[in-house]
Design an enzyme around this catalytic site. Structure first.
Site, PDB file in Angstrom:
ATOM      1  N   LYS A 205      -2.277   5.305  -5.396  1.00 11.45           N
ATOM      2  CA  LYS A 205      -1.524   6.496  -5.798  1.00 11.45           C
ATOM      3  C   LYS A 205      -1.753   6.782  -7.291  1.00 11.45           C
ATOM      4  O   LYS A 205      -2.097   7.881  -7.685  1.00 11.45           O
ATOM      5  CB  LYS A 205      -0.037   6.276  -5.507  1.00 11.45           C
ATOM      6  N   GLU A 211      -5.115  -4.705  -9.677  1.00 13.59           N
ATOM      7  CA  GLU A 211      -5.772  -5.392  -8.550  1.00 13.59           C
ATOM      8  C   GLU A 211      -6.798  -4.471  -7.892  1.00 13.59           C
ATOM      9  O   GLU A 211      -7.928  -4.857  -7.612  1.00 13.59           O
ATOM     10  CB  GLU A 211      -4.732  -5.798  -7.488  1.00 13.59           C
ATOM     11  N   GLY A 266       4.829   5.136  -2.719  1.00 17.42           N
ATOM     12  CA  GLY A 266       3.710   4.328  -2.202  1.00 17.42           C
ATOM     13  C   GLY A 266       4.010   3.716  -0.841  1.00 17.42           C
ATOM     14  O   GLY A 266       3.192   3.771   0.083  1.00 17.42           O
ATOM     15  N   ARG A 267       5.197   3.140  -0.685  1.00 16.76           N
ATOM     16  CA  ARG A 267       5.515   2.450   0.566  1.00 16.76           C
ATOM     17  C   ARG A 267       5.919   3.413   1.679  1.00 16.76           C
ATOM     18  O   ARG A 267       6.250   2.986   2.783  1.00 16.76           O
ATOM     19  CB  ARG A 267       6.598   1.389   0.323  1.00 16.76           C
ATOM     20  N   HIS A 383       7.274 -20.937  18.654  1.00 15.42           N
ATOM     21  CA  HIS A 383       6.800 -22.315  18.460  1.00 15.42           C
ATOM     22  C   HIS A 383       6.791 -22.679  16.982  1.00 15.42           C
ATOM     23  O   HIS A 383       6.107 -23.612  16.575  1.00 15.42           O
ATOM     24  CB  HIS A 383       5.417 -22.473  19.083  1.00 15.42           C
ATOM     25  N   LYS A 503       4.148  -7.742 -14.044  1.00 19.69           N
ATOM     26  CA  LYS A 503       2.877  -7.036 -14.198  1.00 19.69           C
ATOM     27  C   LYS A 503       2.510  -6.939 -15.687  1.00 19.69           C
ATOM     28  O   LYS A 503       1.385  -7.226 -16.084  1.00 19.69           O
ATOM     29  CB  LYS A 503       3.053  -5.629 -13.589  1.00 19.69           C
TER      30      LYS A 503
HETATM   31  O1  F6P Z   1       4.235  -2.971  -6.058  1.00 22.22           O
HETATM   32  C1  F6P Z   1       4.357  -1.865  -6.862  1.00 22.22           C
HETATM   33  C2  F6P Z   1       3.610  -0.677  -6.326  1.00 22.22           C
HETATM   34  O2  F6P Z   1       3.821   0.376  -7.208  1.00 22.22           O
HETATM   35  C3  F6P Z   1       3.978  -0.290  -4.903  1.00 22.22           C
HETATM   36  O3  F6P Z   1       5.146   0.446  -4.829  1.00 22.22           O
HETATM   37  C4  F6P Z   1       2.764   0.439  -4.502  1.00 22.22           C
HETATM   38  O4  F6P Z   1       2.713   0.600  -3.108  1.00 22.22           O
HETATM   39  C5  F6P Z   1       1.690  -0.463  -5.041  1.00 22.22           C
HETATM   40  O5  F6P Z   1       2.209  -0.926  -6.283  1.00 22.22           O
HETATM   41  C6  F6P Z   1       0.334   0.145  -5.237  1.00 22.22           C
HETATM   42  O6  F6P Z   1       0.369   1.229  -6.102  1.00 22.22           O
HETATM   43  P1  F6P Z   1      -0.841   2.250  -6.213  1.00 22.22           P
HETATM   44  O7  F6P Z   1      -0.971   2.931  -4.893  1.00 22.22           O
HETATM   45  O8  F6P Z   1      -0.474   3.191  -7.309  1.00 22.22           O
HETATM   46  O9  F6P Z   1      -2.074   1.469  -6.532  1.00 22.22           O
END
Ligand code: F6P
Length: 541
Positions: A205, A211, A266-267, A383, A503
């Site tokens: 987003k 990452e 995002g979620r 299990h 972060k």
């Molecule tokens: O974990 C934090 C967060 O902002 C989530 O809410 C989001 O889904 C994720 O990082 C990834 O964010 P982006 O889509 O901006 O890379």
């Protein structure tokens, strides 16, 4: 003044004292109509919530709580695009992502529905070229591998839905997901793959998530090692983002960018272009059918009276256990292997949304908020951790999700799977008494160990088959449940400031790890010691 001071909460507390010891065995025996009355069906999705430790009065009082917090008005505000994500100054309009073309939904005075459908059409055109083999890689070969690079909502949603709908997938396409900054994730995903048949979807987003950008840069190097020419990037990278500038800066042609909007969390973004990998996998018709399921549940949530509203009922039952029975966790237990990532997906959706200790006024909450959400696809969990569910000291309310038909009807596998679903909810609710064990002639010393107290609550959700439509219904059901709970706890469910500190500290620590001299500035003694050990271990001290 928090929710705990309101009349509804106080009445619930008194009521809890009266009913806490009620036994499901007894209340089922007393009321032969209970199963029917405590069930609800909506467009083929059936919820049996009779195996909960509630009476009709409990439900009435929980409904009073929903009224007291003006849940209906909050639902209205969310659907109307009001900026309910106050700390980020945004609307939470994920419901607009699955609204039909004919609807009109405004954000900042602009109707967003045409933009939503324009992106869906762009996704459709693109996914069709991949699926048909028309999209050619740099050397003229069709794409066989699609790798989504993203994390959190930009990974878990498409990964979960691709797996859930694998039965609808085009089998000659290999869809994979890379999320973790651990280089092993990327290395294993591309093992044995040829760059000229591989397409990366960089899904972020913000397009600033470390990452994802780290993995995307590694993917670019991997590609260029094989294809050498930088022009290859345009044929092998597309982006999903709200951030055009950063997409451009990365070197991805904005022609190959699929946009979305800041009013999508995002979620909650699976129905946006974040679902691109899903559309590539299952095709636009199936993807749109999934959106249909989402929209159907949206409409149900928006319009059904609270007492017959599936997400509201599930939200209130969750509150009942979380806040009155002091249950700390909530298990999601799908009896369908295709839903194996469903618990992890809702772990993020729920815990990032309602894992808050500050209310909307900025004060500390006085009641427990979001539960720890976890789970696993059945029967594997039986299990592993079901021992604790049946005989542990903790109360773990659980949702069982199952289907009448399997996508892979093999011998009697499905009957066996569902027999286990039914047996587990029965055992959890009704247990096995010491008297029954004694009557069976069980040795006296073993009776306490073999007794099942029962009275462990479950919801059962069933549908005919796990179709795209049903998946959409199920996801929207949980999304709205989370929203309703956030309203009751009075927390902002659409921000996630809690991810920031770690972060930011990681940025500073990385800087120190990569500089020649360890300054240890602002580093506590324990962390400094661990970092020193790491430096030594990696051979850079
Ligand atoms: O974990 C934090 C967060 O902002 C989530 O809410 C989001 O889904 C994720 O990082 C990834 O964010 P982006 O889509 O901006 O890379």
């Amino acid at each position: 003044m928090g929710i705990e001071t309101g009349a509804a909460w106080r009445e619930l507390r008194t009521h809890y004292e009266q009913v806490a010891e009620l036994q499901l065995t007894q209340i089922f025996a007393d009321d032969p109509r209970r199963a029917k009355e405590f069930s609800l069906e909506f467009q083929g999705l059936f919820l049996d919530y009779s195996k909960n430790r509630i009476t009709r009065e409990s439900l009435d009082l929980l409904m009073n709580l929903a009224d007291e917090v003006q849940l209906s008005a909050a639902i209205y505000d969310m659907f109307a695009g009001k900026k309910i994500n106050v700390t980020e100054g945004r609307a939470a309009l994920h419901t607009a992502l699955r609204a039909p073309k004919s609807s009109r939904i405004e954000s900042d005075g602009v109707d967003v529905v045409p933009q939503v459908h324009a992106v869906l059409d762009q996704m459709e055109e693109f996914s069709q070229t991949i699926r048909s083999g028309q999209w050619q890689g740099f050397t003229g070969k069709p794409i066989r591998n699609v790798i989504n690079i993203g994390i959190g909502g930009s990974d878990l949603g498409p990964m979960m839905a691709c797996e859930a709908l694998r039965a609808y997938s085009q089998r000659n396409l290999n869809i994979q997901f890379v999320a973790n900054v651990d280089g092993s994730d990327f290395a294993e995903a591309v093992q044995g793959l040829h760059a000229d048949e591989t397409l990366f979807i960089v899904c972020s987003k913000t397009f600033s998530t470390d990452e994802t950008l780290t993995n995307a840069r590694t993917a670019r190097s991997w590609l260029l090692e094989q294809l050498v020419d930088k022009d290859a990037i345009a044929k092998h990278f597309v982006a999903v983002s709200t951030n055009t500038e950063e997409v451009q800066a990365f070197g991805i042609d904005t022609q190959n960018m699929f946009g979305f909007w800041d009013w999508v969390g995002g979620r909650y973004s699976l129905c946006s272009s974040v679902g691109l990998a899903v559309m590539v996998s299952i095709g636009a018709t199936n993807f749109r059918a999934m959106l249909g399921g989402f929209h159907a549940m949206d409409e149900h949530f928006r319009t059904a009276p609270l007492a017959q509203n599936m997400p509201v009922l599930m939200a209130l039952l969750g509150i009942w256990y979380n806040n009155f029975f002091a249950a700390e966790t909530h298990a999601i237990l799908p009896y369908d292997n295709y839903l194996k990532h469903f618990p992890a997906y809702f772990q993020q959706a729920d815990m990032e949304s309602n894992g808050k200790c500050i209310d909307k006024s900025g004060a500390e909450v006085a009641v427990q908020t979001g539960p720890i959400v976890w789970g696993q696809a059945g029967t594997n969990g039986q299990h592993a951790f079901y021992q604790l569910l049946h005989q542990g000291t903790k109360l773990v309310p659980a949702d069982f999700i199952g289907f009448a038909q399997s996508h892979n009807p093999t011998c009697d596998h499905h009957d066996k799977l569902m027999a286990n679903f039914f047996a587990q909810t029965q055992a959890l609710a009704f247990g096995k008494s010491s008297q029954t064990l004694a009557d069976e002639g069980v040795e006296a010393a073993l009776i306490p160990h073999r007794t099942f107290t029962g009275n462990r609550p479950t919801n059962s959700l069933m549908a005919e088959k796990l179709t795209p439509f049903v998946l959409g219904q199920l996801i929207a059901l949980y999304e709205h449940k989370i929203f309703a709970q956030g309203v009751i706890w009075d927390v902002f469910s659409f921000d996630q400031w809690g991810v920031d500190l770690g972060k930011n500290l990681a940025v500073e620590i990385l800087h120190q790890l990569q500089s020649d001299e360890a300054s240890n500035a602002n580093i506590d003694a324990s962390t400094a010691q661990l970092m020193a050990r790491y430096r030594k271990g990696r051979g850079a001290s």
